[in-house]
Design a protein around this motif. Structure first.
Motif, short mmCIF file in Angstrom:
data_model
loop_
_atom_site.label_atom_id
_atom_site.label_comp_id
_atom_site.label_asym_id
_atom_site.label_seq_id
_atom_site.Cartn_x
_atom_site.Cartn_y
_atom_site.Cartn_z
N TYR A 1 0.81 -1.23 0.00
CA TYR A 1 0.00 0.00 0.00
C TYR A 1 0.84 1.28 0.00
O TYR A 1 0.30 2.37 0.09
CB TYR A 1 -0.98 0.02 1.19
N SER A 2 2.17 1.12 -0.13
CA SER A 2 3.00 2.32 -0.10
C SER A 2 2.97 3.03 -1.45
O SER A 2 3.25 4.22 -1.54
CB SER A 2 4.45 1.93 0.22
N GLY A 3 2.66 2.28 -2.51
CA GLY A 3 2.69 2.88 -3.84
C GLY A 3 4.09 2.95 -4.41
O GLY A 3 4.31 3.55 -5.46
N TYR A 4 5.05 2.30 -3.74
CA TYR A 4 6.44 2.31 -4.22
C TYR A 4 6.56 1.44 -5.46
O TYR A 4 6.14 0.28 -5.47
CB TYR A 4 7.36 1.79 -3.11
N LYS A 5 7.12 2.03 -6.54
CA LYS A 5 7.19 1.33 -7.82
C LYS A 5 8.65 1.23 -8.22
O LYS A 5 9.37 2.23 -8.23
CB LYS A 5 6.46 2.17 -8.86
N ASN A 6 9.10 0.01 -8.54
CA ASN A 6 10.49 -0.17 -8.95
C ASN A 6 10.55 -1.38 -9.88
O ASN A 6 10.30 -2.51 -9.45
CB ASN A 6 11.36 -0.38 -7.69
N SER A 7 10.87 -1.12 -11.13
CA SER A 7 10.85 -2.22 -12.11
C SER A 7 11.89 -3.28 -11.78
O SER A 7 11.75 -4.44 -12.16
CB SER A 7 11.06 -1.67 -13.52
N LYS A 8 12.94 -2.89 -11.06
CA LYS A 8 13.96 -3.88 -10.68
C LYS A 8 13.34 -4.98 -9.82
O LYS A 8 13.70 -6.15 -9.92
CB LYS A 8 15.06 -3.19 -9.87
N MET A 9 12.40 -4.58 -8.95
CA MET A 9 11.75 -5.55 -8.06
C MET A 9 10.97 -6.58 -8.88
O MET A 9 11.00 -7.77 -8.60
CB MET A 9 10.82 -4.84 -7.08
N ASP A 10 10.24 -6.10 -9.90
CA ASP A 10 9.47 -7.01 -10.76
C ASP A 10 10.40 -8.00 -11.46
O ASP A 10 10.12 -9.19 -11.51
CB ASP A 10 8.68 -6.22 -11.80
N ALA A 11 11.52 -7.46 -11.98
CA ALA A 11 12.46 -8.32 -12.71
C ALA A 11 13.06 -9.37 -11.77
O ALA A 11 13.15 -10.55 -12.13
CB ALA A 11 13.56 -7.46 -13.31
N LEU A 12 13.41 -8.95 -10.55
CA LEU A 12 14.02 -9.89 -9.60
C LEU A 12 13.01 -10.97 -9.20
O LEU A 12 13.35 -12.15 -9.10
CB LEU A 12 14.52 -9.14 -8.36
N ALA A 13 11.74 -10.57 -8.96
CA ALA A 13 10.72 -11.56 -8.58
C ALA A 13 10.52 -12.56 -9.70
O ALA A 13 10.36 -13.76 -9.45
CB ALA A 13 9.41 -10.85 -8.26
N ALA A 14 10.55 -12.09 -10.96
CA ALA A 14 10.38 -12.98 -12.11
C ALA A 14 11.55 -13.94 -12.22
O ALA A 14 11.36 -15.15 -12.42
CB ALA A 14 10.23 -12.16 -13.38
N THR A 15 12.76 -13.42 -12.06
CA THR A 15 13.95 -14.29 -12.11
C THR A 15 13.83 -15.37 -11.03
O THR A 15 14.05 -16.55 -11.29
CB THR A 15 15.22 -13.46 -11.80
N ALA A 16 13.46 -14.97 -9.84
CA ALA A 16 13.43 -15.90 -8.72
C ALA A 16 12.40 -17.00 -8.92
O ALA A 16 12.65 -18.15 -8.58
CB ALA A 16 13.13 -15.14 -7.42
N SER A 17 11.23 -16.65 -9.49
CA SER A 17 10.21 -17.69 -9.62
C SER A 17 10.47 -18.62 -10.80
O SER A 17 9.96 -19.73 -10.83
CB SER A 17 8.82 -17.07 -9.74
N SER A 18 11.26 -18.16 -11.78
CA SER A 18 11.48 -19.04 -12.94
C SER A 18 12.71 -19.91 -12.76
O SER A 18 12.79 -20.99 -13.33
CB SER A 18 11.59 -18.21 -14.22
N SER A 19 13.64 -19.47 -11.95
CA SER A 19 14.86 -20.25 -11.79
C SER A 19 14.61 -21.48 -10.92
O SER A 19 13.84 -21.43 -9.96
CB SER A 19 15.94 -19.39 -11.13
N SER A 20 15.28 -22.59 -11.27
CA SER A 20 15.12 -23.74 -10.40
C SER A 20 16.37 -23.95 -9.55
O SER A 20 16.49 -24.93 -8.84
CB SER A 20 14.78 -24.99 -11.22
#
Lengths: 513, 311
Positions: A437-456
């Motif tokens: 709910y902070s409204g903090y936006k950072n595309s790096k966070m999205d990229a890191l979350a995607a990397t983390a969920s796709s890597s095995s």
């Protein structure tokens, strides 16, 4: 999981008086007996026993006893164990997962659990009005090559899938609800879990009885479990003292010291994934200035709040991923309480001499309101005047989602053992909460979350999660305050060890004499 | 008599409509979203929107209001989104509990108030009268939930005569479990009742008909029951009638403390979860309850006081 810290403030006042005076009659460490009826009192009543519907803990913890999931969280909350599925593998192209089912599991209506039931169950949770549909949206197709094999095709490589399958909302129900409508089925639910639904007297109690044909041989120990609804925490405590109940969910923090002093009662704290936080609305000035946020973080005496409000039950938080997950970044330490540094940070900001702002608090929570007062006092020392704004929980939630607030408290827990859920929920803008709910936006966070969920590779995933936690620590859109344990008080009971994800595993619980 | 009754019933219609309308708009205008509350904070916005559509919350408010009235006229109270059940079936389980609780506390109020009031009316300066005044002050000053907690502590745990809250499955256990909550609610009304009755009795003792009864040599007992209480009873009935609203709202808090599954705990849950239909139905039922009790009070008046005519 959703947990409202509802505690009638006025009643809490009376609780201290009543508790210091009551005596106990249970024995904490007696001889285990077989069978018996365990009575467990909770603040709220379950809302629905249809796995894909509820989000309240009162329902979730009953659902977990009635149904099985493909996998099940282990005690520590770090990984999953086999349950209805005995093994699972990811395809070489990483775009599908194959689960092999055990063949000896039966629903309490006598029918075997098959892949068709699994397909139907997961599809129920994919419907758009299911609260946890977001967990299963990654699944594009479910194949059932034979009765004991299920193949999940995923949109993208998806490591968290085995953990997703342990979610209560992905519990396995009979295909087509055994020929009934969802509403009819919900009245007499059928699962393959250790306990079988017996009766539900709405408003007062819900009873489940032993499933004698449970596939884990020799379990459960108990004959039945009765969940009673007792809204008042003080009444729950007195009922425990008079052995009217054996387990009390959520004793109030203020009552724990007195409860501990009673020889016949046990108060236990189990590691839980709960993190309490203070969020700041970075969409609004002056919270758009990172120096302001840092100053606030430094100015708050978290240790004092932990002592005064939580009576010391918890630890100061650093990284936003809980120590109960392997993804926790232990190198991030709690921000120290340092008024001089806070003033220095504020001096560098757009509002060097402070400002006036508000903090939003949910009504009915004595804890939040005390916390707000302490924060108010701390921030006054660096020139920030805080007004406390009380809203009822539903209105508070609406204001948070709409970004219509300055500062607000909150808490989150994970529903799955994989860090992916919380990394997205609390770390990314589009993960459901606009970064808590902070409204903090950072595309790096999205990229890191995607990397983390796709890597095995776990090491690669860990590196990504470590970075995410560091980014939040550096930018402070919210302040993780405390890692909070799950607290239960109980009498004549043995083997009660809730998992970090909250699962009760009541099949392992015994009553003692 | 019949005409009077029919007129009173007709007059109840605008009252009920007012209650229904106010509760509808108060609930719908309060901030907070039932769909978000039901789905929890992690659910996606798409899920919340889907549920809002399913529940008809995406329609305009006047339209929702008209639909609600239409439903109500057909005797349909709607479905509780929190309990996932039709409200009529929830009412069938919960309303009797609250009615029994309110009736029981009304009876206890009378059983406690009448002796206390008559004792302090006959001996206005005695020790008993002072004790009654003290009792009134303490009971009226202490919040009911505190009294409830204390009763649980002493009569539920220390001397375990009553259960420490809860609502067992058997009838006998239930009756027993309702005693403490009913007593707690009654204690909230007793001071008002005692004061009213006492004043009315003292006034009655000073009246000419009592002087006449005494002068013709009637003993004190028949005077007290046949003349004084009979006349003071009229004000007692009106106090009790007015207090039924207070008894019902007392039930709201006390049901929480004693874990009694009545209307009060259901209404609280409904409000916190923005279960519009449930809150509206509960308010409607409470409203009807008060209307019915006022009607009963007027009937009792006519029975007790021949001067009052039902016209």
């Amino acid at each position: 999981m959703k947990r409202l810290k509802t505690l009638c403030g006025a009643v809490a006042l009376a609780s201290t008086v009543a508790l210091t005076a009551c005596g106990g009659s249970g024995t904490g460490s007696g001889v285990a007996q077989s069978g018996g009826d365990l009575v467990m009192a909770r603040a709220d009543e379950a809302t629905s026993l249809l796995p894909s519907v509820p989000t309240d803990n009162a329902s979730i913890w009953v659902i977990e006893e009635i149904y099985d999931t493909l996998t099940v969280p282990d005690q520590s909350g770090k990984s999953v164990q086999p349950s209805l599925a005995t093994s699972w593998t990811q395809s070489p192209d990483k775009l599908s997962w194959t689960f092999h089912l055990r063949k000896d599991a039966k629903f309490t209506n006598g029918k075997a659990v098959t892949s068709a039931d699994v397909k139907f169950s997961i599809e129920q949770n994919q419907k758009s009005d299911a609260p946890f549909s977001f967990i299963d949206t990654v699944i594009t197709k479910i194949d059932t090559p034979d009765a004991a094999t299920v193949v999940f095709h995923t949109k993208k490589p998806w490591s968290p899938l085995p953990a997703d399958m342990a979610l209560y909302a992905n519990s396995i129900v009979p295909a087509d609800y055994g020929g009934k409508s969802a509403t009819e089925f919900a009245k007499h639910p059928v699962g393959s879990g250790p306990f079988k639904f017996a009766s539900w007297s709405k408003g007062s109690s819900l009873k489940i009885v032993k499933n004698a044909k449970y596939w884990r041989k020799g379990l459960p120990h108990l004959d039945s479990v009765t969940f009673t609804t007792v809204p008042d925490s003080n009444t729950r405590a007195t009922q425990l003292a008079s052995n009217q109940i054996q387990i009390n969910e959520y004793p109030s923090n203020s009552s724990i010291k007195t409860l501990k002093a009673q020889p016949n009662l046990t108060v236990n704290m189990f590691p839980s994934s709960e993190i309490d936080y203070l969020s700041m609305n970075v969409r609004r000035a002056p919270f758009d200035d990172v120096n302001v946020r840092k100053a606030i973080s430094l100015a708050i005496d978290k240790k004092a709040i932990l002592q005064a409000v939580y009576y010391g039950h918890g630890t100061l938080a650093g990284g936003f991923l809980s120590p109960t997950t392997w993804a926790h970044n232990a190198s991030i330490k709690p921000v120290p309480h340092d008024v001089a540094a806070a003033k220095a940070a504020l001096a560098k900001s757009s509002h060097p001499h402070g400002f006036t702002t508000t903090i939003m608090v949910g009504s009915g929570s004595q804890d939040s309101s005390s916390e707000a007062q302490l924060v108010q006092g701390d921030l006054a020392k660096i020139g920030i005047k805080v007004k406390i704004k009380t809203l009822d929980p539903s209105a508070e939630s609406t204001a948070k989602h709409a970004g219509n607030y300055d500062m607000a408290f909150g808490l989150y827990t994970t529903d799955i053992v994989d860090p992916d859920e919380i990394a997205r929920f609390a770390g990314t803008y589009d993960g459901g909460s606009n970064t808590l709910y902070s409204g903090y936006k950072n595309s790096k966070m999205d990229a890191l979350a995607a990397t983390a969920s796709s890597s095995s590779q776990q090491s690669e995933r860990k590196a990504a999660y470590d970075k995410m936690q560091q980014i939040i620590a550096d930018n402070v859109p919210y302040i993780p305050l405390f890692y909070v344990p799950g607290i239960y008080s109980y009498g004549k009971v043995k083997g009660f060890h809730p998992a970090a994800t909250g699962n009760y595993f009541l099949e392992k619980v015994q009553l003692t004499k | 008599m019949l005409r009077w009754f029919a007129r009173r019933l007709l007059l109840a219609i605008p009252v009920v409509w007012g209650v229904v309308t106010i509760s509808f708009f108060m609930m719908h205008l309060a901030p907070g979203d039932p769909a978000r509350t039901a789905l929890g904070e992690k659910a996606s916005n798409a899920s919340v929107a889907a549920l809002r559509h399913q529940w008809g919350l995406d329609q305009s408010m006047p339209l929702q209001y008209l639909n609600y009235l239409k439903q109500l006229v057909h005797g349909d109270l709607g479905t509780s989104v929190y309990y996932h059940a039709p409200i009529t079936s929830l009412m069938a389980q919960r309303l009797p509990v609250t009615i029994i609780l309110v009736v029981l506390s009304a009876i206890l109020t009378m059983l406690i108030s009448v002796p206390l009031a008559s004792r302090s009316a006959t001996h206005p300066n005695g020790i008993a009268a002072v004790a009654v005044r003290l009792f009134n002050a303490v009971v009226q000053g202490a919040p009911t939930f505190f009294i409830g907690a204390m009763l649980i502590l002493f009569l539920g745990v220390r001397i375990a005569i009553f259960p420490a809250g809860g609502y067992p499955a058997d009838i006998g256990g239930r009756a027993w479990a309702l005693v403490l909550p009913a007593l707690t609610i009654a204690l909230g009304t007793v001071p008002i009742m005692v004061r009213g009755l006492r004043a009315a009795m003292i006034e009655s003792y000073g009246s000419e008909y009592v002087a006449f009864a005494r002068s013709k040599g009637l003993p004190e007992r028949p005077i007290r029951y046949g003349y004084v209480l009979r006349n003071a009873g009229i004000s007692g009935v009106s106090i009790l009638g007015i207090q039924v609203g207070a008894l019902a709202s007392g039930a709201l808090v006390i049901e929480q403390v004693f874990a009694i599954p009545g209307m009060g705990s259901m209404l609280m849950t409904g409000i916190l979860n923005r279960d519009y239909a449930l809150v509206q139905a509960c308010t409607l039922v409470f409203g009807l309850l008060v209307v019915v009790v006022y009607l009963g009070t007027d009937l009792a008046y006519a029975r007790l006081d021949p001067r009052a005519r039902l016209s």
